[in-house]
Enzyme design. Sequence first.
Site, PDB file in Angstrom:
ATOM      1  N   HIS A   1       0.829  -1.209   0.000  1.00 56.51           N
ATOM      2  CA  HIS A   1       0.000   0.000   0.000  1.00 56.51           C
ATOM      3  C   HIS A   1       0.867   1.265   0.000  1.00 56.51           C
ATOM      4  O   HIS A   1       0.417   2.314  -0.440  1.00 56.51           O
ATOM      5  CB  HIS A   1      -0.957   0.005   1.197  1.00 56.51           C
ATOM      6  CG  HIS A   1      -2.163  -0.858   0.983  1.00 56.51           C
ATOM      7  ND1 HIS A   1      -3.439  -0.480   1.366  1.00 56.51           N
ATOM      8  CD2 HIS A   1      -2.306  -2.084   0.410  1.00 56.51           C
ATOM      9  CE1 HIS A   1      -4.306  -1.437   1.044  1.00 56.51           C
ATOM     10  NE2 HIS A   1      -3.636  -2.425   0.474  1.00 56.51           N
TER      11      HIS A   1
ATOM     12  N   ASN B   1      -7.194   1.973   3.352  1.00 55.90           N
ATOM     13  CA  ASN B   1      -6.306   1.755   4.498  1.00 55.90           C
ATOM     14  C   ASN B   1      -7.023   1.833   5.842  1.00 55.90           C
ATOM     15  O   ASN B   1      -6.604   1.202   6.814  1.00 55.90           O
ATOM     16  CB  ASN B   1      -5.182   2.806   4.501  1.00 55.90           C
ATOM     17  CG  ASN B   1      -4.310   2.728   3.254  1.00 55.90           C
ATOM     18  OD1 ASN B   1      -4.204   1.672   2.636  1.00 55.90           O
ATOM     19  ND2 ASN B   1      -3.707   3.838   2.877  1.00 55.90           N
TER      20      ASN B   1
ATOM     21  N   HIS C   1      -1.609 -13.356  -0.736  1.00 58.15           N
ATOM     22  CA  HIS C   1      -2.879 -13.734  -0.111  1.00 58.15           C
ATOM     23  C   HIS C   1      -2.880 -15.189   0.365  1.00 58.15           C
ATOM     24  O   HIS C   1      -3.908 -15.710   0.769  1.00 58.15           O
ATOM     25  CB  HIS C   1      -4.049 -13.482  -1.071  1.00 58.15           C
ATOM     26  CG  HIS C   1      -4.415 -12.031  -1.156  1.00 58.15           C
ATOM     27  ND1 HIS C   1      -5.440 -11.560  -1.945  1.00 58.15           N
ATOM     28  CD2 HIS C   1      -3.891 -10.935  -0.545  1.00 58.15           C
ATOM     29  CE1 HIS C   1      -5.521 -10.240  -1.808  1.00 58.15           C
ATOM     30  NE2 HIS C   1      -4.589  -9.844  -0.981  1.00 58.15           N
TER      31      HIS C   1
END
Length: 321
Positions: free
Chosen positions: A71, A99, A195
């Site tokens: 991010h 976020n 992930h």
Amino acid sequence: IHMASHTLPCIAALSCLLLLLSSFSQCQAQLSPTFYNNTCPNALNIIRTSVRQAVSTERRMAASLVRLHFHDCFVQGCDASILLDESPTIKSEKTALPNLGSVRGYDVIEAAKSELEKACPGIVSCADVLSVATRDATVAVGGPSWTVKLGRRDSTMASHTIDLPSPFDNLDRLISSFASKGLNTRDMVALSGAHTLGQAQCFLFRDRIYGNRTDIDAGFANTRRRNCPKETGNGNLAPLDLVTPNSFDNNYYKNLLQKKGLLQSDQVLFSGGATDSIVSEYARSPQAFQTDFASAMIKLSEVQPLTRQNGIIRKVCGSLN
């Protein structure tokens, strides 16, 4: 003469090419694995110790640190802008929608940074701490290692306009989103494999598990509904990989082959499109996945870094000096 007239354009073309290559490699050349060897020789050990401690306290922190780095790099480059707190002059990225309430790990970076400040004040950037911590966190849960080039500096501003890939993106959108950061399709599929760790909030996959879709295993959807009611529980968490949620392995890709991707942006990687063959390869070969993940992480960590005279070295990652 005949020869010379041919060689002149060649020499001109060659010097143009060399010029292009040197400007392209300039930003890479400014980052080096040995950047702190003289100024803070123990920097990497200090970061590793902090990260290991955090991950052994809570294994989920590994996923959080990988996500924090991602991010950061996707918004104005790997410059630690995501770590800046709200202030009169800064609109913090921490409160931007992708976020808010979900990005974690700020305190782990801050703890490592405060140890570094004791050992070598004002030397190691928060951006470098974050890049190294991400690698160390990955290793701590069984993932691959890679060499992090160092020498990034910290931004003096944040950007509240955040253009991150979304959990609802289709394949074309994902491919172009990563391409805009210099990451190719293979990099995108490998980085999605992060992930294999971590969790997602119910509201991000609710449509997928209640939609009676053809791209999700019915039993899997059913299981996921238990902790994600149709109307409530938006923040309820589910592991992205049900089988080994805290271990870095290639199970994420095996899940996709069985239509057990939790998010839409996961399952689209195996949905009859351009990335099916890469997913199949990673499902078969943990080694191929780990190798590609490591090289994609190196590329990610070198997206638009601030170097040399640009940026600052923050003493505390959350604020300007």
